[in-house]
Design a protein around this motif. Structure first.
Motif, PDB file in Angstrom:
ATOM      1  N   ARG A  36       0.716  -1.252   0.143  1.00 38.48           N
ATOM      2  CA  ARG A  36      -0.021  -0.031   0.126  1.00 38.48           C
ATOM      3  C   ARG A  36       0.903   1.141  -0.021  1.00 38.48           C
ATOM      4  N   SER A  45       2.509   2.044  -3.770  1.00 41.78           N
ATOM      5  CA  SER A  45       1.656   2.675  -4.438  1.00 41.78           C
ATOM      6  C   SER A  45       1.207   4.009  -4.313  1.00 41.78           C
ATOM      7  N   TYR A  46       1.715   4.922  -3.288  1.00 42.84           N
ATOM      8  CA  TYR A  46       1.401   6.039  -2.969  1.00 42.84           C
ATOM      9  C   TYR A  46       1.806   6.810  -3.969  1.00 42.84           C
TER      10      TYR A  46
END
Length: 126
Positions: free
Chosen positions: A41, A44-45
């Motif tokens: 997570r 993917s920022y």
């Protein structure tokens, strides 16, 4: 005149998965390697995608926390694992596993620092 291409010298801690700084596509290889070190997570920022040095900083923090976890697991294994019903052979194997993991993580931490420094230096030169 024959021109010789040279790659910049890298430290012994430089990860083999990352191309040498300044070589073609080295930032992409660095980013790909760093993304493997952080939870999906985070990788993917958008800010981490646009600014690899931010990703590198987060990877440093992530690896330091993993070192703390592995050290805690190592330091508490002998006292806690017997209470969980683990046989002595499993406890000894687990202690060796944690000790090896701490060493591996320390090496990764040095590699992340080297990549972070190279990314920061490259970014400062723009």
């Amino acid at each position: 005149m024959i021109m010789q291409l040279t790659t910049p010298r890298t430290s012994p801690d430089w990860p083999c998965q990352v191309k040498a700084p300044g070589s073609y596509d080295w930032e992409r290889s660095a980013t790909k390697w760093l993304r493997e070190l952080v939870p999906a997570r985070y990788a993917s920022y958008p800010a981490f995608i646009r600014h690899p040095v931010l990703l590198a900083r987060h990877a440093q923090i992530q690896v330091q926390n993993e070192i703390r976890v592995a050290r805690t697991a190592l330091q508490t294994a002998r006292a806690e694992l017997p209470r969980l019903g683990m046989p002595e052979s499993v406890i000894e194997h687990t202690i060796k596993l944690y000790a090896a993991e701490v060493l591996q993580l320390q090496h990764i931490a040095r590699s992340v620092r080297a990549v972070t420094e190279a990314l920061a230096a490259h970014g400062a030169g723009r």
